[in-house]
Design an enzyme around this catalytic site. Structure first.
Site, short mmCIF file in Angstrom:
data_model
loop_
_atom_site.label_atom_id
_atom_site.label_comp_id
_atom_site.label_asym_id
_atom_site.label_seq_id
_atom_site.Cartn_x
_atom_site.Cartn_y
_atom_site.Cartn_z
N TYR A 126 16.87 29.81 8.45
CA TYR A 126 15.64 30.49 8.87
C TYR A 126 15.56 30.59 10.38
CZ TYR A 126 13.50 30.00 4.22
OH TYR A 126 13.19 30.10 2.89
N LYS B 180 0.85 -1.20 0.00
CA LYS B 180 0.00 0.00 0.00
C LYS B 180 0.88 1.25 0.00
CE LYS B 180 -0.41 -0.42 5.03
NZ LYS B 180 -1.24 -0.98 6.12
#
Ligand SMILES: *Cc1c(COP(=O)(O)O)cnc(C)c1O
Length: 388
Positions: free
Chosen positions: A274, A54
């Protein structure tokens, strides 16, 4: 030309040896996946082993994984959604493909058209499938999921009692598999395991001649009471540690490497990235690597409570500093020999001892989420070679 071709491949899938037109590449060892499949199957010599593919094979490519496992003798695959089943069926005409989400409303045509086997888990769902069988004028293949403690999908207790008492409720269905799913298999001492195994054994006994399946990856390691006829492993095929403790019984499958885009000098007192969260205590050399959270290296692996994560450059640890950006990560290479780190040098972010379980632990999550979060833009480069 090989370069141009790999740019043109929109799905990012590459054969081994092809060159990636991207600064970061995911190597996927099909050899390791097959070896892990054998380790799992070896736990239960009297059972067969399916494979759960899956979420596009836990992010690694369901078709490539399934092809490799078919060559190793695997004949049954589990996907989550009808669309995943269709994609697999388009490449693999032969194997049984079970759809764990079942007969998803609105997707009946896909399921019937592609010969997928829905895993049915409620009386209304069975009724809807029976209506299709009546319209088709034939038996339709189905798996039945009985809930024994997960409370997620599957017949609940009352429905289970009703179905076992009145087999007429399953008219029109060709029952190919009965299954249940363990809630706590990664914790062998958990009391729920034995309760689920006992409950499921009773259910399986009511379907003589129908294969029964209970064990996910962790369940394969719980002993013969959990094995039944068909194992259903996922994560351990892909190298994730199936158990909450002890040594990992399977080997790593993925390596994520990325190119150094730039090497720069920065002065003591400056900050990186950042938020200016990382302060340089000394004059430093920094390598900016072309890989970031969009590739699946989560921002949350940087946290104040754990030592800094690192990349490996020529086998040497280079701590990752500052916040991880979408496409970029900065490593402190001050302590590495200058000639060893240059523009174009390769950095290893997963592999060579850095495991998906390590990253998961740092990020406060599980290896499943690391694998399925590996970015779609990372070219998957398949190899038979093992990953260190
Ligand atoms: C995902 C899944 C599996 C595989 O579980 P792993 O822990 O990855 O081995 C097996 N059965 C069901 C029903 C699942 O949803």
């Amino acid at each position: 030309m090989a370069r141009v071709e790999s740019i043109a491949r929109a799905d990012g899938r590459m054969a081994g040896g092809e060159r990636a037109a991207a600064p970061a590449v995911l190597d996927v060892s099909l050899g390791a996946i097959v070896a892990n499949y054998r380790v799992l199957a070896g736990q239960a010599p009297r059972s067969r082993a399916a494979a759960v593919v899956k979420a596009d094979g836990y992010g690694l490519g369901a078709v490539a994984v399934a092809r490799a496992l078919m060559a190793a003798g695997c004949r049954s695959f589990f996907v989550a959604t009808p669309a995943e089943g269709l994609a697999l069926r388009a490449e693999l005409p032969d194997p049984d493909i079970f759809v764990l989400d079942g007969l998803v409303a609105g997707h009946e045509d896909a399921i019937l058209g592609a010969g997928l086997i829905p895993v049915l888990g409620s009386v209304p769902e069975v009724a809807a499938y029976q209506a299709l069988a009546t319209a088709a004028g034939r038996l339709l293949p189905a798996a039945l999921h009985f809930d024994t403690g997960m409370n997620r999908l599957g017949f609940d207790h009352a429905e289970t009692v009703a179905v076992l008492a009145d087999r007429g409720m399953l008219a029109g269905l060709d029952i190919r598999l009965v299954m249940s799913h363990l809630a706590c298999a990664d914790t062998p001492e958990h009391r729920l395991n034995a309760r689920q195994a006992r409950a499921f054994a009773e259910i399986a006994a009511a379907f003589p001649g129908v294969p029964a399946s209970l064990a996910n990856s962790a369940g394969c390691f719980l002993g013969p009471d959990y094995h039944f006829d068909l194992l259903r492993p996922g994560i351990a095929l892909y190298g994730g540690h199936p158990l909450a403790s002890g040594a990992n019984p399977v080997e790593p499958v993925v390596r994520l490497t990325a190119t150094v885009l730039q090497v720069r000098n920065a002065q003591a007192g400056a900050t990186v990235g950042y938020g200016a969260t990382h302060h340089l205590a000394r004059d430093s050399r920094l390598a900016t690597i072309g890989c970031g959270y969009a590739d699946g290296i989560r921002r949350s692996i940087q946290n104040a409570n754990a030592p800094a994560p690192y990349a490996l450059i020529h086998g040497q640890k280079a701590p990752l500093v500052g916040r991880i950006s979408m496409d970029l990560i900065v490593a402190d290479v001050t302590d590495l020999p200058p000639a060893s780190v240059q523009r174009g040098t390769e950095a290893v972010l997963i592999g060579d001892g850095i495991t998906i379980d390590d990253l998961a632990a740092r990020a406060g999550t599980i290896s499943y989420e690391i694998l399925t979060g590996l970015g779609a833009r990372l070219p998957r480069r398949y190899t038979q070679d093992r990953i260190g």
